[in-house]
Write a protein that holds these residues in place. Structure first.
Motif, PDB file in Angstrom:
ATOM      1  N   LEU A  85       0.882  -1.619  -0.311  1.00 24.90           N
ATOM      2  CA  LEU A  85      -0.222  -0.109   0.186  1.00 24.90           C
ATOM      3  C   LEU A  85       0.872   1.344  -0.130  1.00 24.90           C
ATOM      4  O   LEU A  85       2.077   1.309   0.370  1.00 24.90           O
ATOM      5  CB  LEU A  85      -0.440   0.155   0.986  1.00 24.90           C
ATOM      6  CG  LEU A  85      -1.714  -1.045   1.848  1.00 24.90           C
ATOM      7  CD1 LEU A  85      -2.717  -1.351   3.262  1.00 24.90           C
ATOM      8  CD2 LEU A  85      -2.480  -1.151   0.069  1.00 24.90           C
ATOM      9  N   THR A  86       0.486   2.116  -0.696  1.00 26.86           N
ATOM     10  CA  THR A  86       1.108   3.496  -0.870  1.00 26.86           C
ATOM     11  C   THR A  86       0.217   4.828  -1.054  1.00 26.86           C
ATOM     12  O   THR A  86      -0.290   4.632  -1.786  1.00 26.86           O
ATOM     13  CB  THR A  86       1.999   3.025  -2.102  1.00 26.86           C
ATOM     14  OG1 THR A  86       3.025   3.800  -1.753  1.00 26.86           O
ATOM     15  CG2 THR A  86       1.762   2.812  -3.165  1.00 26.86           C
ATOM     16  N   THR A  87       0.967   5.317  -0.722  1.00 26.86           N
ATOM     17  CA  THR A  87       0.524   6.798  -1.018  1.00 26.86           C
ATOM     18  C   THR A  87       1.528   7.810  -1.914  1.00 26.86           C
ATOM     19  O   THR A  87       0.480   8.495  -2.966  1.00 26.86           O
ATOM     20  CB  THR A  87       0.840   7.927  -0.157  1.00 26.86           C
ATOM     21  OG1 THR A  87       0.139   7.093   1.688  1.00 26.86           O
ATOM     22  CG2 THR A  87       0.015   9.597   0.813  1.00 26.86           C
ATOM     23  N   PHE A  88       2.294   6.965  -2.329  1.00 21.55           N
ATOM     24  CA  PHE A  88       2.978   7.588  -4.228  1.00 21.55           C
ATOM     25  C   PHE A  88       3.075   6.555  -4.530  1.00 21.55           C
ATOM     26  O   PHE A  88       3.551   5.636  -4.606  1.00 21.55           O
ATOM     27  CB  PHE A  88       4.803   7.583  -2.778  1.00 21.55           C
ATOM     28  CG  PHE A  88       4.999   8.411  -2.015  1.00 21.55           C
ATOM     29  CD1 PHE A  88       4.669   9.861  -1.225  1.00 21.55           C
ATOM     30  CD2 PHE A  88       4.910   7.625  -0.484  1.00 21.55           C
ATOM     31  CE1 PHE A  88       4.536  10.604   0.193  1.00 21.55           C
ATOM     32  CE2 PHE A  88       4.789   8.466   0.726  1.00 21.55           C
ATOM     33  CZ  PHE A  88       5.008   9.659   1.186  1.00 21.55           C
ATOM     34  N   GLY A  89       2.298   7.172  -5.475  1.00 22.14           N
ATOM     35  CA  GLY A  89       2.347   6.896  -7.358  1.00 22.14           C
ATOM     36  C   GLY A  89       3.667   6.619  -7.633  1.00 22.14           C
ATOM     37  O   GLY A  89       3.424   7.483  -8.583  1.00 22.14           O
ATOM     38  N   GLY A 101       8.810  -9.767  -4.631  1.00 21.76           N
ATOM     39  CA  GLY A 101       7.331 -10.842  -4.515  1.00 21.76           C
ATOM     40  C   GLY A 101       6.384 -10.202  -3.822  1.00 21.76           C
ATOM     41  O   GLY A 101       5.432 -11.351  -3.660  1.00 21.76           O
ATOM     42  N   ALA A 102       6.005  -9.294  -3.708  1.00 17.73           N
ATOM     43  CA  ALA A 102       4.432  -8.173  -4.340  1.00 17.73           C
ATOM     44  C   ALA A 102       3.430  -8.908  -4.868  1.00 17.73           C
ATOM     45  O   ALA A 102       4.088  -9.394  -6.338  1.00 17.73           O
ATOM     46  CB  ALA A 102       4.177  -6.845  -3.693  1.00 17.73           C
ATOM     47  N   SER A 103       1.995  -8.951  -4.469  1.00 17.94           N
ATOM     48  CA  SER A 103       1.189  -9.972  -5.366  1.00 17.94           C
ATOM     49  C   SER A 103       0.239  -8.654  -5.442  1.00 17.94           C
ATOM     50  O   SER A 103      -0.552  -8.708  -7.061  1.00 17.94           O
ATOM     51  CB  SER A 103       0.327 -10.680  -4.620  1.00 17.94           C
ATOM     52  OG  SER A 103       1.601 -11.892  -4.837  1.00 17.94           O
ATOM     53  N   ALA A 104       0.184  -7.539  -5.248  1.00 18.05           N
ATOM     54  CA  ALA A 104      -0.313  -6.162  -5.552  1.00 18.05           C
ATOM     55  C   ALA A 104       0.335  -4.924  -4.865  1.00 18.05           C
ATOM     56  O   ALA A 104       1.153  -5.060  -3.788  1.00 18.05           O
ATOM     57  CB  ALA A 104      -2.257  -6.623  -4.630  1.00 18.05           C
ATOM     58  N   PHE A 105      -0.485  -4.245  -5.555  1.00 25.55           N
ATOM     59  CA  PHE A 105       0.062  -2.957  -5.270  1.00 25.55           C
ATOM     60  C   PHE A 105      -0.514  -1.975  -5.449  1.00 25.55           C
ATOM     61  O   PHE A 105      -1.175  -1.649  -6.524  1.00 25.55           O
ATOM     62  CB  PHE A 105       1.344  -2.542  -6.014  1.00 25.55           C
ATOM     63  CG  PHE A 105       2.121  -1.031  -6.373  1.00 25.55           C
ATOM     64  CD1 PHE A 105       3.328  -1.230  -5.476  1.00 25.55           C
ATOM     65  CD2 PHE A 105       1.455  -0.063  -6.335  1.00 25.55           C
ATOM     66  CE1 PHE A 105       3.842  -0.112  -4.624  1.00 25.55           C
ATOM     67  CE2 PHE A 105       2.915   1.140  -6.293  1.00 25.55           C
ATOM     68  CZ  PHE A 105       3.757   1.015  -5.045  1.00 25.55           C
ATOM     69  N   LEU A 106      -1.617  -1.014  -4.638  1.00 26.34           N
ATOM     70  CA  LEU A 106      -2.521  -0.211  -4.448  1.00 26.34           C
ATOM     71  C   LEU A 106      -2.034   0.790  -3.875  1.00 26.34           C
ATOM     72  O   LEU A 106      -1.539   0.901  -2.357  1.00 26.34           O
ATOM     73  CB  LEU A 106      -3.841  -1.068  -3.413  1.00 26.34           C
ATOM     74  CG  LEU A 106      -3.693  -1.945  -4.192  1.00 26.34           C
ATOM     75  CD1 LEU A 106      -5.155  -2.950  -3.594  1.00 26.34           C
ATOM     76  CD2 LEU A 106      -4.983  -2.608  -5.614  1.00 26.34           C
ATOM     77  N   VAL A 107      -2.663   1.618  -3.918  1.00 28.48           N
ATOM     78  CA  VAL A 107      -2.610   3.153  -3.043  1.00 28.48           C
ATOM     79  C   VAL A 107      -3.787   3.106  -1.704  1.00 28.48           C
ATOM     80  O   VAL A 107      -4.950   2.350  -2.229  1.00 28.48           O
ATOM     81  CB  VAL A 107      -3.421   3.955  -3.988  1.00 28.48           C
ATOM     82  CG1 VAL A 107      -1.832   4.868  -5.512  1.00 28.48           C
ATOM     83  CG2 VAL A 107      -4.949   4.341  -5.033  1.00 28.48           C
ATOM     84  N   LYS A 108      -3.541   3.417  -0.568  1.00 35.34           N
ATOM     85  CA  LYS A 108      -4.294   3.760  -0.034  1.00 35.34           C
ATOM     86  C   LYS A 108      -5.622   4.495   0.220  1.00 35.34           C
ATOM     87  O   LYS A 108      -6.451   4.431   1.178  1.00 35.34           O
ATOM     88  CB  LYS A 108      -3.422   4.573   1.127  1.00 35.34           C
ATOM     89  CG  LYS A 108      -2.339   3.721   1.730  1.00 35.34           C
ATOM     90  CD  LYS A 108      -1.499   4.773   3.080  1.00 35.34           C
ATOM     91  CE  LYS A 108      -0.227   4.439   3.332  1.00 35.34           C
ATOM     92  NZ  LYS A 108       1.150   5.199   4.353  1.00 35.34           N
ATOM     93  N   ASP A 109      -5.355   5.335  -0.845  1.00 40.58           N
ATOM     94  CA  ASP A 109      -6.803   5.539  -0.799  1.00 40.58           C
ATOM     95  C   ASP A 109      -8.871   5.483  -1.340  1.00 40.58           C
ATOM     96  O   ASP A 109      -9.351   5.491  -1.958  1.00 40.58           O
ATOM     97  CB  ASP A 109      -6.490   7.583  -1.216  1.00 40.58           C
ATOM     98  CG  ASP A 109      -5.748   8.083  -2.787  1.00 40.58           C
ATOM     99  OD1 ASP A 109      -6.441   6.275  -3.421  1.00 40.58           O
ATOM    100  OD2 ASP A 109      -6.109   8.399  -3.158  1.00 40.58           O
ATOM    101  N   ALA A 110      -7.609   3.845  -2.344  1.00 44.16           N
ATOM    102  CA  ALA A 110      -8.216   3.124  -2.504  1.00 44.16           C
ATOM    103  C   ALA A 110      -9.743   2.789  -1.851  1.00 44.16           C
ATOM    104  O   ALA A 110      -9.572   2.572  -1.187  1.00 44.16           O
ATOM    105  CB  ALA A 110      -7.935   2.004  -3.020  1.00 44.16           C
ATOM    106  N   PRO A 111     -11.264   2.552  -1.964  1.00 40.52           N
ATOM    107  CA  PRO A 111     -12.222   2.152  -1.044  1.00 40.52           C
ATOM    108  C   PRO A 111     -11.445   0.792  -0.837  1.00 40.52           C
ATOM    109  O   PRO A 111     -11.315  -0.112  -0.909  1.00 40.52           O
ATOM    110  CB  PRO A 111     -13.134   1.685  -2.679  1.00 40.52           C
ATOM    111  CG  PRO A 111     -12.917   2.585  -3.251  1.00 40.52           C
ATOM    112  CD  PRO A 111     -11.082   2.786  -3.877  1.00 40.52           C
ATOM    113  N   ALA A 112     -12.266   0.805   0.473  1.00 40.61           N
ATOM    114  CA  ALA A 112     -11.643  -0.912   1.269  1.00 40.61           C
ATOM    115  C   ALA A 112     -13.014  -1.317   0.286  1.00 40.61           C
ATOM    116  O   ALA A 112     -11.325  -2.756   0.519  1.00 40.61           O
ATOM    117  CB  ALA A 112     -12.697  -0.057   2.144  1.00 40.61           C
ATOM    118  N   ALA A 113     -13.638  -1.576  -0.178  1.00 38.13           N
ATOM    119  CA  ALA A 113     -14.516  -2.450  -1.052  1.00 38.13           C
ATOM    120  C   ALA A 113     -12.796  -3.344  -1.358  1.00 38.13           C
ATOM    121  O   ALA A 113     -12.391  -5.325  -1.682  1.00 38.13           O
ATOM    122  CB  ALA A 113     -15.339  -2.602  -1.450  1.00 38.13           C
TER     123      ALA A 113
END
Length: 205
Positions: A85-89, A101-113
């Motif tokens: 999870l990142t704040t920095f894109g 080895g990460a399987s996912a990379f998302l920004v922190k402000d993505a919806p919880a769902a």
């Protein structure tokens, strides 16, 4: 028989953000946030102690970055799934996270769902990458810096002289100067301070 909930480790150094993420994920019926840590160097021990199967890692933490923690987890617990999870894109962060080895990379402000759905997908063996970050990473291209150039730039960020850098890195001052000069040229920077800033902004350090 009821399926066992997904067991989460959440690593985030900002307590308000960490607690908010834990509360939101805790609303999902199939997800259980078992342990929270605030430092990257606590991740591996916590994952081992609590038998988690997914780790959610912030990028920037004290002790160890999320990318460094992901690499350590891949070695220690290869079956564990990792979501960064990142704040920095920053495109370089995405590339580094995948290599670690990460399987996912998302920004922190993505919806919880969306985050909960990503957790489920990585457990099924899928990869989940924020599409905007993926496009930016493709446009940016690969990190042009070698491992040694990155190491010298990271040390140079402290403002140390070439002689001090040489002593720290067990290199000659001339070799340090050459690495810095090459890195500055590759990054189209005017000096070492600007080279560090450019590399940081792109997520290449």
């Amino acid at each position: 028989m009821t399926a066992r909930p997904i067991r989460i480790l959440l690593a985030e150094d900002q307590s308000m953000v960490r607690e908010a993420l834990a509360a939101l994920l805790g609303l999902e019926p199939d997800i259980d946030v078992l342990v929270q840590v605030a430092r990257g160097d606590e991740v591996v021990d916590a994952a081992r102690a609590h038998d988690v199967n997914v780790a959610l890692l912030d990028i920037e933490m004290p002790g160890m970055t999320g990318i460094e923690a992901a690499a350590a987890l891949r070695t220690a617990l290869p079956d564990l799934r990792i979501v960064i999870l990142t704040t920095f894109g920053r495109p370089g962060y995405l590339r580094g996270a995948m290599e670690a080895g990460a399987s996912a990379f998302l920004v922190k402000d993505a919806p919880a769902a969306q985050l909960a759905d990503a957790v489920r997908k990585v457990l099924r063996g899928e990869r989940v990458i924020d599409p905007t970050l993926a496009a930016a990473a493709l446009a940016e291209g690969a990190n042009p810096l070698t491992d040694r150039e990155r190491e010298v730039l990271r040390e140079a960020e402290s403002g140390a002289t070439n002689a001090e850098l040489a002593a720290r890195l067990h290199l000659s001052a001339g070799t340090v100067r050459n690495y810095l000069s090459t890195a500055i040229q590759k990054l189209a920077a005017r000096n070492r301070a600007e080279a560090v800033r450019v590399a940081r902004d792109k997520g290449w350090l």
